[in-house]
Motif scaffolding. Structure first.
Motif, PDB file in Angstrom:
ATOM      1  N   PHE A 186       0.820  -1.213   0.000  1.00 50.07           N
ATOM      2  CA  PHE A 186       0.000   0.000   0.000  1.00 50.07           C
ATOM      3  C   PHE A 186       0.857   1.266   0.000  1.00 50.07           C
ATOM      4  CE2 PHE A 186      -3.414  -2.485   2.590  1.00 50.07           C
ATOM      5  CZ  PHE A 186      -3.693  -3.249   1.472  1.00 50.07           C
ATOM      6  N   SER A 187       1.965   1.241   0.733  1.00 52.28           N
ATOM      7  CA  SER A 187       2.792   2.438   0.905  1.00 52.28           C
ATOM      8  C   SER A 187       3.879   2.572  -0.155  1.00 52.28           C
ATOM      9  CB  SER A 187       3.438   2.431   2.296  1.00 52.28           C
ATOM     10  OG  SER A 187       4.308   1.312   2.435  1.00 52.28           O
ATOM     11  N   GLY A 188       4.072   1.536  -0.964  1.00 56.62           N
ATOM     12  CA  GLY A 188       5.096   1.588  -1.999  1.00 56.62           C
ATOM     13  C   GLY A 188       6.483   1.211  -1.531  1.00 56.62           C
ATOM     14  N   ALA A 189       6.593   0.623  -0.355  1.00 51.05           N
ATOM     15  CA  ALA A 189       7.905   0.216   0.165  1.00 51.05           C
ATOM     16  C   ALA A 189       8.397  -1.016  -0.579  1.00 51.05           C
ATOM     17  CB  ALA A 189       7.816  -0.070   1.662  1.00 51.05           C
ATOM     18  N   LYS A 190       9.640  -0.982  -1.009  1.00 46.23           N
ATOM     19  CA  LYS A 190      10.255  -2.107  -1.707  1.00 46.23           C
ATOM     20  C   LYS A 190      10.959  -3.005  -0.695  1.00 46.23           C
ATOM     21  CE  LYS A 190       9.035  -0.373  -5.684  1.00 46.23           C
ATOM     22  NZ  LYS A 190       7.940  -0.987  -6.477  1.00 46.23           N
ATOM     23  N   ILE A 191      10.386  -4.144  -0.445  1.00 44.55           N
ATOM     24  CA  ILE A 191      10.981  -5.088   0.495  1.00 44.55           C
ATOM     25  C   ILE A 191      11.191  -6.429  -0.190  1.00 44.55           C
ATOM     26  CG2 ILE A 191       9.980  -3.966   2.531  1.00 44.55           C
ATOM     27  CD1 ILE A 191       7.868  -6.170   2.586  1.00 44.55           C
ATOM     28  N   THR A 192      12.242  -7.107   0.232  1.00 48.18           N
ATOM     29  CA  THR A 192      12.518  -8.458  -0.253  1.00 48.18           C
ATOM     30  C   THR A 192      11.988  -9.447   0.766  1.00 48.18           C
ATOM     31  OG1 THR A 192      14.515  -7.720  -1.395  1.00 48.18           O
ATOM     32  CG2 THR A 192      14.296 -10.077  -0.956  1.00 48.18           C
ATOM     33  N   VAL A 193      11.072 -10.287   0.350  1.00 45.80           N
ATOM     34  CA  VAL A 193      10.454 -11.258   1.255  1.00 45.80           C
ATOM     35  C   VAL A 193      11.314 -12.521   1.293  1.00 45.80           C
ATOM     36  CG1 VAL A 193       8.414 -12.654   1.724  1.00 45.80           C
ATOM     37  CG2 VAL A 193       8.165 -10.327   0.816  1.00 45.80           C
TER      38      VAL A 193
END
Length: 307
Positions: A32-39
């Protein structure tokens, strides 16, 4: 340059990016916030017993618990709530508290305490995602923790046993679902056209109940009667997670057909080899088999003896 962010969490199944409520909350908010995270799923690692998930790693920082992770992301300027008014912010906190008080105990009971669900779904799933010998320890560890948490939250006098608590747990949970359904109405999200942290929390709580193949769940049956809440979950999955879904395994029939085709090819090769060996055997010079002269029987010897 911003430091890379890695999210450690339980992996996905049932059409969900994660089967774990807290992990779903963080993943949804990041989208929703546009944060780029690696899962990084902890499945099949020793972290299935030792790690506290979800856990966000960013540089030298390690943040746990959804509320703390969301606050950390906001400080990194990934804020899905920036358009909310003060009143909407207060409503968000109130509804999240409602989820924790009314829906959390029923969620834990459904997956970890209900005997049929635990034996046929929860325990096999978590055991299959844990390495030996943790596959024997991880499910029971989580089940004991869930039971203790339920009794801590709902076991006030005179309710001291889990069987005495069950009725109140599901009554509160259904009331919570009805309130959420009324508040959502015909909208896609709880506050306007864009999802916020409240949408992330509601999605994290509802999606596992909605999507899991539960053998026994009055809570799931009640949720599926609330069309706007199920549409809410389906919409978030379609809009924000459709590209993240793993490819489904091939259908059983296709697998059987492929195995049958391989077996047929193997049989044909063996048949051709046998035919070639037979042809070679027939075309090679043949020798009559040596048979020793039969020994005369005792009766014939006696008949040939002169009187």
């Amino acid at each position: 340059m911003a430091a890379a962010m890695e999210l450690r969490c339980w992996g996905g199944d049932w059409g969900l990016p994660s089967v774990h409520t807290e992990s779903l909350i963080v993943q949804a908010y990041a989208k929703f916030s546009g944060a780029k995270i690696t899962v990084s799923p902890i499945d099949w690692t020793w972290k299935t017993l030792t790690a506290t998930v979800p856990e966000l790693l960013c540089g030298d920082s390690a943040v746990q618990e959804p509320s703390n992770i969301l606050n950390f992301l906001r400080k990194q300027r990934f804020n899905a709530d920036y358009e909310l008014t003060a009143r909407q912010g207060a409503d968000t906190m109130a509804y999240i508290a409602l989820l924790e008080e009314k829906l959390r105990p029923a969620l834990l009971h459904t997956f970890w305490v209900d005997a049929e669900n635990y034996a046929n779904l929860t325990r096999p799933w978590f055991a299959s995602r844990s390495p030996f010998p943790l596959n024997f320890l991880v499910p029971s560890h989580h089940a004991n923790a869930a039971l203790s948490r339920i009794l801590l939250m709902k076991g006030e006098a005179p309710l001291h046993k889990i069987t005495e608590v069950e009725g109140k747990i599901y009554s509160d949970a259904k009331e919570c679902l009805n309130l959420l359904s009324y508040r959502l109405g015909m909208e896609n999200y709880f506050f306007g056209n864009l999802p916020t942290s409240l949408d992330a929390f509601v999605f994290g709580f509802l999606a596992p109940i909605y999507k899991a193949s539960l053998p026994s769940s009055p809570l799931q049956s009640h949720l599926r009667q609330l069309d706007n809440l199920t549409s809410f979950c389906d919409n978030i999955l379609a809009v924000y997670f459709s590209s993240d879904r793993p490819c489904p395994p091939p259908p059983v029939q296709e697998t059987m057909d492929a195995n049958l085709q391989k077996l047929t090819q193997l049989v044909n090769k063996e048949s051709n080899l046998i035919e070639k060996m037979d042809d070679n055997l027939r075309s090679s010079p043949q020798h009559k088999p040596h048979r020793p002269d039969p020994k005369p029987s005792l009766a014939s010897e006696q008949n040939s003896t002169p009187a």
